[in-house]
Enzyme design. Sequence first.
Site, PDB file in Angstrom:
ATOM      1  N   ASP A 107     -10.855   9.650  -6.512  1.00 22.23           N
ATOM      2  CA  ASP A 107     -10.219   9.079  -5.321  1.00 22.23           C
ATOM      3  C   ASP A 107     -10.404   7.569  -5.230  1.00 22.23           C
ATOM      4  O   ASP A 107     -10.845   7.032  -4.200  1.00 22.23           O
ATOM      5  CB  ASP A 107     -10.773   9.735  -4.047  1.00 22.23           C
ATOM      6  CG  ASP A 107     -10.715  11.258  -4.087  1.00 22.23           C
ATOM      7  OD1 ASP A 107      -9.823  11.790  -4.760  1.00 22.23           O
ATOM      8  OD2 ASP A 107     -11.570  11.898  -3.452  1.00 22.23           O
ATOM      9  N   GLU A 136      -1.037  13.948   0.495  1.00 17.30           N
ATOM     10  CA  GLU A 136      -2.327  13.386   0.886  1.00 17.30           C
ATOM     11  C   GLU A 136      -2.503  12.013   0.268  1.00 17.30           C
ATOM     12  O   GLU A 136      -1.605  11.492  -0.380  1.00 17.30           O
ATOM     13  CB  GLU A 136      -3.460  14.326   0.453  1.00 17.30           C
ATOM     14  CG  GLU A 136      -3.476  14.618  -1.036  1.00 17.30           C
ATOM     15  CD  GLU A 136      -4.453  15.709  -1.427  1.00 17.30           C
ATOM     16  OE1 GLU A 136      -5.062  16.313  -0.541  1.00 17.30           O
ATOM     17  OE2 GLU A 136      -4.597  15.968  -2.637  1.00 17.30           O
TER      18      GLU A 136
END
Length: 487
Positions: A16, A173
């Site tokens: 991430d 997302e």
Amino acid sequence: MSDLTPIPVVAGFHPDPSVCRAGDDYYLVCSSFEYFPGVPVFHSRDLVHWTQIGNALERPSQLRLSADTPSSAGVYAPTLRHHDGRFWLIVTVVADGGGNMLFTATDPAGPWSDPIRLPGVSGIDPDLAWDDDGTCWCTVAGVGQVRIDPRTGETFGEPHELWSGTPGAAAPEAPHLYRIGEYWYLLIAEGGTERGHGVSIARGPAPDGPFEPCPGNPILTHRSTTHPVQNTGHADLVQAADGSWWMVLLGVRPGGGTPGWHVLGRETFLAPVTWVDGWPVVGELVSGVPNGSNRDDFDLAELQACWISLRSRPADLCTTKERAGWLTLRARGASLDEPDVTFLGRRPQHLRWRARTMIDPAQGRGGLAVRLDEGHHYEIEAGDGQVQVVARVGSVRTVVAEHPAPAGPLVLAVQTDEPLPPHGPRAAPDALSFGVETEAGALTVLASLDGRYLSTEVAGGFTGRVVGMYAATGAVHFDWFDYEARP
């Protein structure tokens, strides 16, 4: 694994990624989940060579994870931005009533502020963007958006839905919002973080849209290909000082047979970006530079930034100040099966590596472990005149090998090797060999274990392997720890 496999720019369990530039310097952060300290911070001058300069969440006042925090919960998907002379970091803490939080710093190496809580921001994967009049927009997975005051955490107006990606695609997302030229661009991940992962983008006239999708979506995905890097997604864009554009993203390097097992977790990769007709076009992944050896003799009062512990790190249980030149770990949980075990580890960054430590177990039992979660770990443990290799896979815990321990301190080692049989479609990604090092430096291997059981495809979750030291009973002392890449 092909010799042509691109090397991550930040290898090992560093998922991430979010990146920003301040002048000629680039800074990058990653998710840390159940590990403490949280959110590793990296610096680079060229986007290829990265050095960890600290951890943003290093105080209990910033991050409190209890023993009830499940593995793969904790700190999710940070966004890092540089705005108005400050660095802004927004994260979701999944556990213990955390929610979305915002931190600031004038120096990304720290110290970072205590959290500004955002009770009006729901969802995960929060992003920050400022428009020309100074309004701050917070966008979250889903994809929803609300205006906030980043200095107080106050929200304004009702949250509203934005463009949510390709119709039918799972899990929109990791949103990031940018003003580039005449448009606002909304970059998202979709397809789930497994093999179907990808990156798509839309653009609109204002930060709250309306957004039109890129006709070439997804602009990046390796789904349904034989590319050696898979699960590519969760990206962030940055413009270099020379005007060029780049994308950081996560990906995995699966190995072995079918279905392929990735063991290092999701890693950070880099790709160049060009613009065609107002839309980004992502080029081939750029290889990073693999890190070499890392040794810690525990001569300093403070631990190196690369060290991580499980959920917390009480100073009375983990210290280099009790015995000069040694790390002392005091037992809390009785084994790696327990969520509160006293553990100090680091992320392996190579597909083939070796870790060694000198342990003095005269006052307790402890050892060297490779961990994925409480139900998936291997370790070599010393104490009471004995060394044993233990494997925990799911609900089964097995003592695989036992061996008399020499008197006094001894060197424990673990290394990744070529996979054990069978080969072919059922081949494992690697094997983990545990042993004791002789005075002459030779390794006496006590057990070699199938590496697939310490993979995300077996264990599930969002993390990767971590190797390190632990205490099971009493106090255990470690003179040094050495990590090195193997050919």
